[in-house]
Design a protein around this motif. Structure first.
Motif, PDB file in Angstrom:
ATOM      1  N   ILE A   1      34.925   4.194 -22.216  1.00  0.00           N
ATOM      2  CA  ILE A   1      35.439   2.828 -22.261  1.00  0.00           C
ATOM      3  C   ILE A   1      35.042   2.225 -23.600  1.00  0.00           C
ATOM      4  CG2 ILE A   1      35.248   0.501 -21.292  1.00  0.00           C
ATOM      5  CD1 ILE A   1      34.767   1.788 -18.569  1.00  0.00           C
ATOM      6  N   GLN A   2      36.011   1.660 -24.267  1.00  0.00           N
ATOM      7  CA  GLN A   2      35.743   0.924 -25.499  1.00  0.00           C
ATOM      8  C   GLN A   2      36.433  -0.428 -25.376  1.00  0.00           C
ATOM      9  OE1 GLN A   2      37.057   2.664 -29.230  1.00  0.00           O
ATOM     10  NE2 GLN A   2      35.735   1.297 -30.387  1.00  0.00           N
TER      11      GLN A   2
ATOM     12  N   PHE B   1      26.536  -1.461 -28.394  1.00  0.00           N
ATOM     13  CA  PHE B   1      27.214  -2.651 -28.908  1.00  0.00           C
ATOM     14  C   PHE B   1      27.073  -2.651 -30.420  1.00  0.00           C
ATOM     15  CE2 PHE B   1      25.991  -3.882 -24.640  1.00  0.00           C
ATOM     16  CZ  PHE B   1      27.031  -4.694 -24.200  1.00  0.00           C
ATOM     17  N   ASP B   2      28.176  -2.734 -31.121  1.00  0.00           N
ATOM     18  CA  ASP B   2      28.164  -2.962 -32.557  1.00  0.00           C
ATOM     19  C   ASP B   2      28.715  -4.358 -32.796  1.00  0.00           C
ATOM     20  OD1 ASP B   2      27.266  -0.412 -33.034  1.00  0.00           O
ATOM     21  OD2 ASP B   2      29.139   0.330 -33.879  1.00  0.00           O
ATOM     22  N   TYR B   3      27.969  -5.163 -33.515  1.00  0.00           N
ATOM     23  CA  TYR B   3      28.431  -6.486 -33.911  1.00  0.00           C
ATOM     24  C   TYR B   3      28.693  -6.432 -35.406  1.00  0.00           C
ATOM     25  CZ  TYR B   3      26.843  -8.120 -29.367  1.00  0.00           C
ATOM     26  OH  TYR B   3      26.674  -8.292 -28.020  1.00  0.00           O
ATOM     27  N   LYS B   4      29.947  -6.634 -35.788  1.00  0.00           N
ATOM     28  CA  LYS B   4      30.332  -6.610 -37.199  1.00  0.00           C
ATOM     29  C   LYS B   4      30.687  -8.022 -37.628  1.00  0.00           C
ATOM     30  CE  LYS B   4      31.895  -1.908 -36.680  1.00  0.00           C
ATOM     31  NZ  LYS B   4      33.012  -1.050 -36.402  1.00  0.00           N
TER      32      LYS B   4
ATOM     33  N   LYS C   1      30.938   0.275 -26.275  1.00  0.00           N
ATOM     34  CA  LYS C   1      31.318   1.633 -25.869  1.00  0.00           C
ATOM     35  C   LYS C   1      30.439   2.087 -24.722  1.00  0.00           C
ATOM     36  CE  LYS C   1      32.808   2.919 -30.465  1.00  0.00           C
ATOM     37  NZ  LYS C   1      32.127   2.966 -31.733  1.00  0.00           N
ATOM     38  N   LEU C   2      31.067   2.769 -23.767  1.00  0.00           N
ATOM     39  CA  LEU C   2      30.352   3.312 -22.616  1.00  0.00           C
ATOM     40  C   LEU C   2      30.937   4.670 -22.268  1.00  0.00           C
ATOM     41  CD1 LEU C   2      28.347   3.037 -20.222  1.00  0.00           C
ATOM     42  CD2 LEU C   2      30.208   1.922 -18.956  1.00  0.00           C
ATOM     43  N   GLN C   3      30.086   5.681 -22.204  1.00  0.00           N
ATOM     44  CA  GLN C   3      30.477   7.020 -21.754  1.00  0.00           C
ATOM     45  C   GLN C   3      29.991   7.179 -20.319  1.00  0.00           C
ATOM     46  OE1 GLN C   3      32.559   8.310 -23.713  1.00  0.00           O
ATOM     47  NE2 GLN C   3      31.606   9.647 -25.204  1.00  0.00           N
ATOM     48  N   SER C   4      30.835   7.726 -19.445  1.00  0.00           N
ATOM     49  CA  SER C   4      30.473   7.902 -18.043  1.00  0.00           C
ATOM     50  C   SER C   4      30.910   9.275 -17.558  1.00  0.00           C
ATOM     51  CB  SER C   4      31.168   6.851 -17.163  1.00  0.00           C
ATOM     52  OG  SER C   4      30.799   5.563 -17.524  1.00  0.00           O
ATOM     53  N   SER C   5      30.222   9.757 -16.543  1.00  0.00           N
ATOM     54  CA  SER C   5      30.668  10.974 -15.884  1.00  0.00           C
ATOM     55  C   SER C   5      31.926  10.650 -15.079  1.00  0.00           C
ATOM     56  CB  SER C   5      29.573  11.493 -14.946  1.00  0.00           C
ATOM     57  OG  SER C   5      29.434  10.615 -13.832  1.00  0.00           O
TER      58      SER C   5
ATOM     59  N   GLU D   1      36.081  -6.475 -15.415  1.00  0.00           N
ATOM     60  CA  GLU D   1      34.914  -7.357 -15.366  1.00  0.00           C
ATOM     61  C   GLU D   1      34.116  -7.271 -16.665  1.00  0.00           C
ATOM     62  OE1 GLU D   1      34.063  -9.793 -13.171  1.00  0.00           O
ATOM     63  OE2 GLU D   1      36.059  -9.328 -12.425  1.00  0.00           O
ATOM     64  N   MET D   2      33.997  -6.055 -17.221  1.00  0.00           N
ATOM     65  CA  MET D   2      33.290  -5.887 -18.498  1.00  0.00           C
ATOM     66  C   MET D   2      34.003  -6.664 -19.597  1.00  0.00           C
ATOM     67  SD  MET D   2      32.461  -1.838 -18.616  1.00  0.00           S
ATOM     68  CE  MET D   2      31.826  -0.987 -17.195  1.00  0.00           C
TER      69      MET D   2
END
Length: 178
Positions: free
Chosen positions: A30-31, A123-126, A141-145, A160-161
């Motif tokens: 998820i991005q 989290f990257d804040y630019k 960004k979130l990596q999940s099984s 929700e995210m």
């Protein structure tokens, strides 16, 4: 008759689970990229994000749970500093850590969520100067099984995210422009 009913129910379950796994496969990564423009000096905007002690001023989680307890560990605003939280009567637990600071350009954080589920988003804040002020872009960004992604799909977690991330940026703008 019973055998046909059992086969029909089994077939329906297989279709539902198959569809769910297909949808979940789209959520293993998820991005979410959101941005906000803030009409304040670059240093004020950057410092509001960089210093974890400021986070409660714009945290969507504090807004959702005003009883949330937090603590900053390490030298705030530097690589290795951590913001620990415990909220929702002990049901939300974790911390975020500053991984990189590039003055007026980037603050990179990794998050360790321990409750209500285990996850490790980043989290990257630019920060970009514009004619309308400083644009802050949050890249989550979130990596999940596949199994975790299945539950993310079942509970509509990505939506929700997205709402929570936007709420955080809106609160960042409000807190910084005060």
């Amino acid at each position: 008759m019973k055998k046909n009913m059992f086969l029909a129910i089994a077939a329906a379950l297989i279709v539902v689970i198959g569809f769910g796994l297909f949808k979940a496969s789209q959520l293993t990564t998820i991005q979410i990229v959101k941005s906000v423009k803030i009409n304040r000096p670059e240093k004020e905007v950057f410092d509001m994000v960089r210093y974890l002690g400021n986070f409660p001023k714009w945290s969507p989680f504090v807004a959702q749970d005003p009883t949330l307890k937090y603590e900053v560990k390490g030298t705030d605003g530097t690589v290795g500093a951590q913001y620990h939280w415990n909220g929702n009567k002990g049901n939300d637990l974790g911390y975020q850590e500053i991984m990189e600071v590039d003055t007026f350009r980037l603050v990179r954080m990794k998050c360790t969520i321990q409750k209500p589920f285990v996850a490790y988003p980043t989290f990257d804040y630019k920060f970009t100067k514009t004619s309308e002020g400083i644009e802050v872009t949050q890249d989550f960004k979130l990596q999940s099984s596949l199994v975790d992604a299945f539950f993310l799909w079942v509970f509509g977690a990505k939506s929700e995210m997205e709402k929570t991330n936007q709420q955080g940026l809106d609160l960042l703008k409000t807190a910084t422009e005060k």
